[in-house]
Design an enzyme around this catalytic site. Structure first.
Site, PDB file in Angstrom:
ATOM      1  N   SER A 148      15.936  22.195  60.863  1.00 49.43           N
ATOM      2  CA  SER A 148      16.822  22.276  59.697  1.00 49.43           C
ATOM      3  C   SER A 148      16.103  22.955  58.533  1.00 49.43           C
ATOM      4  CB  SER A 148      17.318  20.872  59.335  1.00 49.43           C
ATOM      5  OG  SER A 148      18.447  20.937  58.503  1.00 49.43           O
ATOM      6  N   ASP A 278      26.661  21.105  66.775  1.00 50.59           N
ATOM      7  CA  ASP A 278      26.120  20.980  65.415  1.00 50.59           C
ATOM      8  C   ASP A 278      27.244  21.193  64.393  1.00 50.59           C
ATOM      9  OD1 ASP A 278      24.738  21.113  63.007  1.00 50.59           O
ATOM     10  OD2 ASP A 278      23.078  22.256  63.850  1.00 50.59           O
ATOM     11  N   HIS A 306      23.421  18.164  65.223  1.00 51.38           N
ATOM     12  CA  HIS A 306      22.364  18.735  64.377  1.00 51.38           C
ATOM     13  C   HIS A 306      21.033  18.005  64.549  1.00 51.38           C
ATOM     14  CE1 HIS A 306      20.766  21.043  61.053  1.00 51.38           C
ATOM     15  NE2 HIS A 306      20.390  19.929  60.436  1.00 51.38           N
TER      16      HIS A 306
END
Length: 337
Positions: A148, A278, A306
Site C-alpha cells: 500500500s 481489492d 487489499h
C-alpha cells in the site's frame, strides 16, 4: 476429603483463577492492552527483536531476525496507519536464517513523529534511506518489499537508489492513476470536496467504523468480537490526528502518483502481488506497472482484498521466496556466462 486436601484445591483453584480473571478483565476493560500483549507475544515467539536506530536527533524503531548472510537481507515497509508488526503473519512462513527487518514508517509507532517532518512520499523515501544508512543495510544490495503506502515508498526508493536494491516486491502499492475511480476513491473525492477529512474510512474512531474498515480492506470476512474492535480503535484514536495529516500529505498532488512518475526508473527485478478483489486500490494497477517495469512478475490472488499480507500470509511468503530464488539463480547464471 480432609481439610488439607480441601485447602490444596482452594489454593490451586485460586492460583488458576487469578490469571483467568486478569485475562477476562483485560479483555473487557482494557482490550487495547491485550492487543499490545498479543503483538509482543508473537514477536517473541517468532524470534523478532525490537531495536532503535538514530540518525542525528531522529529515531527509527524496527524489529529484526537473523543476520546478513549469503542471501539478500529483506526490508519490509508497512502501509498507512499500520506498524512493523503487521508483517508478523508473513514472517511466520519465512525461513529463520533469512535476515529480516521490519521498520516503523516515519511518524508511526516507535519511529519519531514531528510536526516539522515531510510526510510526502519523497520525504518518507529520504527517511527510509537514512534508516538504511543507520543500520548499514546498504553494504550490499537488499530485497525491498512494501505494501500500500509502503509499496509506493518502496517503488520510489528502488527508482531513486537503484544500486542498493537487488530485487523488489510491491504488494497492492499506492501511487498510481486509474482510468476510472472505484467506489472508495469516489468517496474520498467527495470527502475532500466537502472538507470532511474526519470521515476518511481508513481512519476509524468507533468500533462500527473499524468493522467497516476491515470489510473495506479484506475480502475474507473476519468475525471480530466487539471488544477487540474497541481495542483496535482505542489503540488508534490517540494517533488519528497524525493519520489525517499524513493522509492529506500522501493524497496531495506531489505524492498521489509518485510511483507512476518513478516506475520507468525501476531497474531491479520486480514482483507485483495484488488481491483481485481489492476495494481500496484497483487491481488494474498491476498491469500499469507490468507494462513499464522490465523483468516484472505479476501475481493476482483470487478471493483476496487489499490486506494481502493479513489475508494470504502463507501465499505471500511463498511467492516472495520463489521470486528471490529465481532472481538469485538468474544472477548466478549471468556470472557463469
Amino acid at each position: 476429603m480432609d481439610l488439607d486436601m480441601l485447602n490444596m484445591f482452594v489454593i490451586a483453584g485460586g492460583t488458576l483463577a487469578i490469571p483467568i480473571l486478569a485475562f477476562v478483565a483485560s479483555f473487557l476493560l482494557w482490550p487495547s492492552a491485550l492487543i499490545k500483549i498479543y503483538y509482543w507475544y508473537w514477536r517473541r515467539a517468532l524470534g523478532m527483536q525490537v531495536r532503535y536506530a538514530n540518525y542525528d536527533d531522529y529515531q527509527f524503531c524496527f524489529s529484526y531476525r537473523g543476520r546478513p548472510g549469503f542471501r539478500p537481507s529483506i526490508l519490509m515497509l508497512h502501509g498507512f496507519s499500520a506498524h512493523k508488526d503487521m508483517w508478523l503473519s508473513v514472517v511466520k512462513f519465512l525461513p529463520k536464517n533469512l535476515h529480516l527487518i521490519c521498520v516503523d514508517m516515519p511518524g508511526h509507532e516507535g519511529t519519531t513523529r514531528s510536526s516539522l517532518d515531510d510526510y510526502s512520499i519523497n520525504g518518507q523515501v529520504k527517511r527510509i534511506h537514512q534508516f538504511v544508512e543507520c543500520i548499514k543495510l546498504n553494504r550490499k544490495p537488499f530485497h525491498l518489499i512494501g505494501t500500500s503506502m509502503g509499496g509506493n515508498v518502496a517503488g520510489v526508493y528502488a527508482a531513486q537508489y537503484p544500486a542498493e536494491i537487488c530485487s523488489l516486491s510491491l504488494v497492492c502499492p499506492a501511487g498510481l492513476p486509474y482510468p476510472t475511480d472505484n467506489k472508495f476513491l469516489k468517496r474520498l473525492r467527495e470527502l475532500k470536496e466537502s472538507e470532511r477529512i474526519d470521515r476518511v474510512p481508513l481512519i476509524p474512531s468507533t468500533p462500527e467504523e473499524m468493522a467497516d474498515m476491515l470489510k473495506l480492506c479484506s475480502y475474507v470476512r473476519f468475525k471480530v468480537p466487539q471488544q477487540i474492535l474497541q481495542g483496535l480503535v482505542d489503540v488508534r484514536i490517540p494517533h488519528n490526528e497524525f493519520y489525517r495529516k499524513l493522509f492529506l500529505e500522501i493524497a496531495d498532488e506531489k505524492s498521489r502518483h509518485s510511483l507512476h512518475e518513478n516506475m520507468s526508473k525501476i531497474k531491479a527485478p520486480t514482483q507485483i502481488i495484488w488481491g483481485k478483489q481489492d476495494q481500496v486500490l484497483d487491481v488494474s494497477g498491476a498491469d500499469i506497472l507490468a507494462k513499464s517495469i522490465p523483468d516484472c512478475q505479476v501475481h493476482i490472488l483470487e478471493n483476496c482484498g487489499h490486506s494481502v499480507v493479513v489475508e494470504r500470509p502463507r501465499k505471500t511468503a511463498k511467492l516472495v521466496l520463489e521470486f528471490l530464488a529465481l532472481v538469485h539463480n538468474t544472477e548466478n547464471n549471468k556470472k557463469l556466462v
